[in-house]
Design a protein around this motif. Structure first.
Motif, PDB file in Angstrom:
ATOM      1  N   LYS A   3       0.807  -1.218   0.000  1.00 34.10           N
ATOM      2  CA  LYS A   3       0.000   0.000   0.000  1.00 34.10           C
ATOM      3  C   LYS A   3       0.839   1.266   0.000  1.00 34.10           C
ATOM      4  CE  LYS A   3      -3.872   2.307   2.267  1.00 34.10           C
ATOM      5  NZ  LYS A   3      -4.916   2.225   3.328  1.00 34.10           N
ATOM      6  N   HIS A   4       1.921   1.266   0.753  1.00 33.78           N
ATOM      7  CA  HIS A   4       2.672   2.506   0.968  1.00 33.78           C
ATOM      8  C   HIS A   4       4.081   2.484   0.374  1.00 33.78           C
ATOM      9  CE1 HIS A   4      -0.518   3.856   3.641  1.00 33.78           C
ATOM     10  NE2 HIS A   4      -0.411   2.730   4.322  1.00 33.78           N
ATOM     11  N   GLY A   5       4.820   1.430   0.647  1.00 30.16           N
ATOM     12  CA  GLY A   5       6.223   1.405   0.219  1.00 30.16           C
ATOM     13  C   GLY A   5       6.393   1.497  -1.279  1.00 30.16           C
ATOM     14  N   THR A   6       5.421   0.964  -2.028  1.00 29.05           N
ATOM     15  CA  THR A   6       5.521   1.015  -3.493  1.00 29.05           C
ATOM     16  C   THR A   6       5.505   2.442  -4.025  1.00 29.05           C
ATOM     17  OG1 THR A   6       3.111   0.688  -3.607  1.00 29.05           O
ATOM     18  CG2 THR A   6       4.507  -1.263  -3.873  1.00 29.05           C
ATOM     19  N   CYS A   7       5.053   3.391  -3.218  1.00 33.29           N
ATOM     20  CA  CYS A   7       5.010   4.796  -3.646  1.00 33.29           C
ATOM     21  C   CYS A   7       6.211   5.593  -3.146  1.00 33.29           C
ATOM     22  CB  CYS A   7       3.719   5.453  -3.167  1.00 33.29           C
ATOM     23  SG  CYS A   7       2.228   4.721  -3.874  1.00 33.29           S
ATOM     24  N   SER A   8       7.158   4.930  -2.491  1.00 37.68           N
ATOM     25  CA  SER A   8       8.310   5.632  -1.920  1.00 37.68           C
ATOM     26  C   SER A   8       9.437   5.851  -2.913  1.00 37.68           C
ATOM     27  CB  SER A   8       8.848   4.851  -0.714  1.00 37.68           C
ATOM     28  OG  SER A   8       9.439   3.623  -1.141  1.00 37.68           O
ATOM     29  N   GLY A   9       9.436   5.071  -4.003  1.00 38.65           N
ATOM     30  CA  GLY A   9      10.553   5.140  -4.946  1.00 38.65           C
ATOM     31  C   GLY A   9      11.805   4.465  -4.423  1.00 38.65           C
ATOM     32  N   LEU A  10      11.690   3.731  -3.304  1.00 41.24           N
ATOM     33  CA  LEU A  10      12.828   3.076  -2.673  1.00 41.24           C
ATOM     34  C   LEU A  10      12.741   1.572  -2.873  1.00 41.24           C
ATOM     35  CD1 LEU A  10      12.699   4.999   0.744  1.00 41.24           C
ATOM     36  CD2 LEU A  10      14.170   5.528  -1.227  1.00 41.24           C
ATOM     37  N   SER A  11      13.867   0.907  -2.726  1.00 44.24           N
ATOM     38  CA  SER A  11      13.859  -0.549  -2.678  1.00 44.24           C
ATOM     39  C   SER A  11      13.233  -0.994  -1.361  1.00 44.24           C
ATOM     40  CB  SER A  11      15.275  -1.097  -2.783  1.00 44.24           C
ATOM     41  OG  SER A  11      16.006  -0.788  -1.597  1.00 44.24           O
ATOM     42  N   GLN A  12      12.794  -2.245  -1.302  1.00 49.19           N
ATOM     43  CA  GLN A  12      12.230  -2.754  -0.055  1.00 49.19           C
ATOM     44  C   GLN A  12      13.248  -2.675   1.081  1.00 49.19           C
ATOM     45  OE1 GLN A  12      10.916  -6.674  -1.249  1.00 49.19           O
ATOM     46  NE2 GLN A  12       8.927  -5.902  -1.964  1.00 49.19           N
TER      47      GLN A  12
END
Length: 252
Positions: free
Chosen positions: A129-138
């Motif tokens: 939900k959220h991390g995919t919008c961070s532009g960061l790797s997991q």
């Protein structure tokens, strides 16, 4: 306590002066608005006692005396690039069917302690939900969130809450602790979320609104604070007066 803190807590608009001060970082290139959501796990488990992480809770586990990681939420959107299937799994709470996250062994060990909801696949939900919008790797996303959590847990706010487990603390004192940790006016970027039960308000979550550069800092400073873009509702916010701090396994 400043008038703007009171206005924020009542769900009103921040004063123009304070918005300008807190919002200055948002205009800087390379920054992103985030909400860092930290749980007080004993109260969460009062409301969700069937969760595995709550059934396994003890009075000596990390989450009995420290804030835990709920999530680090980019305020620009959610479900970025997520398939319809995975979004359906997420919104129907079938988190175990979401793809596993890929983390180093040390980060995974740290996350399991500081996000006990990993026992219910919370990390998969948070990434989807959220991390995919961070532009960061997991790996970067979760290690950054853990660093920010560690900074909060090392401060006066965590000490104040942990020192009053099983009792109460005044909301004014919670705000004072935030300002000791992050500087004068920091309370305007922080929301204390409470549950109501048996005539008491109980601390459930702390939300810190941030403007974070890339790469993210390992600790929150006054320069990272921001006005809430998506503030909590007035019914979610702790009201004036005393706030109860639940102990692990305690029912009120």
């Amino acid at each position: 306590m400043s008038l703007s803190i009171a206005s924020l807590r009542r769900g009103l608009v921040l004063s123009a002066a304070m918005v300008g001060a807190l919002g200055a970082n948002h205009a800087q290139a390379g920054t992103e608005n985030y909400l860092l959501a930290l749980s007080w796990q004993p109260e969460f488990c009062e409301t969700k006692p069937t969760k595995l992480e709550c059934q396994t809770a003890t009075s000596t586990r990390f989450d009995a005396s420290h804030f835990t990681l709920h999530g680090l939420w980019p305020q620009s959107g959610s479900y970025c690039g997520v398939s319809k299937t995975n979004k359906s799994y997420d919104t129907s709470n079938r988190w175990n069917q979401l793809p596993a996250v890929s983390l180093s062994s040390s980060t995974w060990t740290d996350l399991k302690q500081k996000m006990p909801g990993t026992q219910s696949y919370l990390e998969r939900h948070e990434w989807t939900k959220h991390g995919t919008c961070s532009g960061l790797s997991q790996q970067t996303y979760f290690s950054n969130a853990l660093s920010l959590l560690a900074g909060v847990n090392a401060g006066n706010l965590r000490w104040l809450v942990a020192s009053n487990v099983g009792g109460t603390v005044m909301l004014d004192d919670l705000y004072a602790a935030v300002e000791q940790d992050l500087g004068s006016g920091a309370g305007d970027a922080v929301e204390f979320i409470c549950d109501s039960r048996n005539g008491q308000q109980l601390l459930a979550e702390v939300r810190i609104h941030l403007n974070l550069p890339s790469p993210m800092p390992s600790r929150i400073g006054a320069q990272h604070l921001a006005e809430p873009i998506n503030p909590a509702s007035a019914t979610q916010l702790c009201d004036w007066g005393s706030v109860a701090i639940d102990a692990a396994g305690a029912s009120r």
